[in-house]
Motif scaffolding. Structure first.
Motif, PDB file in Angstrom:
ATOM      1  N   UNK A 145       0.827  -1.200   0.000  1.00 10.53           N
ATOM      2  CA  UNK A 145       0.000   0.000   0.000  1.00 10.53           C
ATOM      3  C   UNK A 145       0.863   1.252   0.000  1.00 10.53           C
ATOM      4  N   UNK A 146       1.855   1.293   0.881  1.00 12.69           N
ATOM      5  CA  UNK A 146       2.732   2.467   0.952  1.00 12.69           C
ATOM      6  C   UNK A 146       3.552   2.613  -0.322  1.00 12.69           C
ATOM      7  N   UNK A 147       3.976   1.496  -0.902  1.00 11.32           N
ATOM      8  CA  UNK A 147       4.694   1.525  -2.177  1.00 11.32           C
ATOM      9  C   UNK A 147       3.806   2.113  -3.269  1.00 11.32           C
ATOM     10  N   UNK A 148       2.552   1.671  -3.322  1.00 11.87           N
ATOM     11  CA  UNK A 148       1.632   2.162  -4.358  1.00 11.87           C
ATOM     12  C   UNK A 148       1.401   3.668  -4.238  1.00 11.87           C
ATOM     13  N   UNK A 149       1.261   4.139  -3.000  1.00 11.11           N
ATOM     14  CA  UNK A 149       1.053   5.580  -2.807  1.00 11.11           C
ATOM     15  C   UNK A 149       2.326   6.338  -3.180  1.00 11.11           C
ATOM     16  N   UNK A 150       3.475   5.845  -2.753  1.00  8.75           N
ATOM     17  CA  UNK A 150       4.750   6.511  -3.056  1.00  8.75           C
ATOM     18  C   UNK A 150       4.974   6.634  -4.557  1.00  8.75           C
ATOM     19  N   UNK A 151       4.638   5.605  -5.302  1.00  8.94           N
ATOM     20  CA  UNK A 151       4.867   5.600  -6.747  1.00  8.94           C
ATOM     21  C   UNK A 151       3.709   6.183  -7.549  1.00  8.94           C
ATOM     22  N   UNK A 152       2.784   6.858  -6.873  1.00 11.00           N
ATOM     23  CA  UNK A 152       1.714   7.567  -7.571  1.00 11.00           C
ATOM     24  C   UNK A 152       0.659   6.686  -8.205  1.00 11.00           C
ATOM     25  N   UNK A 153       0.490   5.476  -7.697  1.00  4.16           N
ATOM     26  CA  UNK A 153      -0.500   4.563  -8.268  1.00  4.16           C
ATOM     27  C   UNK A 153      -1.892   4.774  -7.688  1.00  4.16           C
ATOM     28  N   UNK A 154      -1.982   5.532  -6.597  1.00  2.00           N
ATOM     29  CA  UNK A 154      -3.278   5.766  -5.960  1.00  2.00           C
ATOM     30  C   UNK A 154      -3.661   7.240  -6.003  1.00  2.00           C
ATOM     31  N   UNK A 155      -2.712   8.113  -5.740  1.00  2.00           N
ATOM     32  CA  UNK A 155      -2.961   9.551  -5.672  1.00  2.00           C
ATOM     33  C   UNK A 155      -2.073  10.274  -6.684  1.00  2.00           C
ATOM     34  N   UNK A 156      -2.523  11.455  -7.114  1.00  2.00           N
ATOM     35  CA  UNK A 156      -1.686  12.254  -8.003  1.00  2.00           C
ATOM     36  C   UNK A 156      -0.537  12.874  -7.211  1.00  2.00           C
TER      37      UNK A 156
END
Length: 305
Positions: free
Chosen positions: A191-202
């Motif tokens: 989850x934190x990886x996805x947020x860090x790499x912009x997969x969830x939020x701009x």
């Protein structure tokens, strides 16, 4: 053609000479794993760990797919969904909320001091309370605002089936019925990886999300790390449970670290285990961030020999 072949060989040679030594870095990862496993062996309880280098994608894991009660660490998912809905235009972080007496539950150091029916605060203010002092009343208001099903739908969308928000804070009856807030070390890391790499939020909301999660707080991951190091994390505490998950922003070498413990005979031992895993991880990433491909660490004040 001959000239082209020479150019290709020359460039290949340059890349090979400048490539980081993955073999030596693998040794560091193996030694980190050994140190973590020593901590695990000495702990009277169960520990799960997931650590990921956000630069290279390399990772270490221990009992990474075990499901652990999250306590307040689950608030990371509430914060993520709040920012996602703000990005989608479903709400604004500046939306105002009037505090109600019915909102107030235990372990709400800020909300319990406000005036019900009078005090108005923004959703962002509530998020700050949720992160900085883990205010449970503020968290419950945010859960009502974003909707528990929406949090879980977001988790499904990023393929995290074992991470679930199932109850509000301090709902002991729900917990007794098995409706616990849960995740695994691997899924919280993802989850934190996805947020860090912009997969969830701009980009804008990603930056603000981590700014919020970096709010100074009492927690275990930062305990022995440099005071000026930016750490975006959220700890969690329940009886026999201690957790902490977040990103440590080592310059040039940020990493995710998620440490979860359960069945603890002594909660302080769980806190100490998280502290030690965090310190050993930082020591490795700090060296990697300052080292050449040959393993020479370059620091201010180093000699020229």
């Amino acid at each position: 053609m001959k000239r082209l072949l020479c150019c290709v060989l020359f460039l290949s040679s340059c890349v090979a000479q400048n490539a980081p030594s993955t073999a030596k870095q693998k040794v560091l990862w193996e030694k980190l794993g050994s140190k973590i496993e020593q901590v695990d062996r000495k702990l009277d309880g169960v520990m799960g760990v997931a650590i990921e280098d956000l630069t290279s994608g390399e990772h270490y894991s221990l009992h990474e797919d075990e499901v652990f009660a999250q306590a307040s660490s689950i608030k990371i998912t509430v914060l993520a969904n709040l920012y996602l809905q703000a990005q989608q235009g479903k709400l604004k972080l500046t939306d105002l909320y009037t505090v109600q007496t019915s909102d107030l539950v235990a372990d709400s150091d800020i909300m319990n001091g406000l005036t019900p029916g009078v005090t108005r605060i923004t959703l962002r203010d509530l998020a700050t309370m949720m992160v900085a002092v883990s205010d449970n009343s503020a968290t419950n208001v945010l859960i009502d605002r974003v909707g528990m099903p929406n949090v879980n739908a977001m988790l499904d969308a990023v393929s995290l089936p074992h991470t679930r928000l199932r109850r509000k804070m301090m709902d002991l009856e729900a917990a007794k019925q098995g409706r616990e807030n849960v995740s695994t070390p691997r899924e919280m890391m993802n989850l934190l990886d996805a947020i860090y790499h912009g997969k969830l939020l701009n980009k804008e909301f990603t930056e603000d999300f981590f700014k919020m999660l970096s709010t100074n707080k009492q927690s275990f991951i930062p305990r022995d790390l440099p005071a000026d190091l930016r750490i975006a994390n959220k700890p969690g505490e329940l009886e026999a449970v201690r957790n902490d998950s977040g990103i440590v922003f080592v310059e040039g070498r940020p990493y995710v670290i998620c440490v979860m413990t359960a069945f603890l005979s002594n909660e302080r031992d769980g806190e100490e285990a998280i502290r030690r895993v965090s310190l050993e991880s930082w020591r490795m990433f700090d060296r990697l961030s300052r080292a050449t491909e040959y393993g020479r660490v370059v620091s201010p004040g180093n000699g020229t020999r």
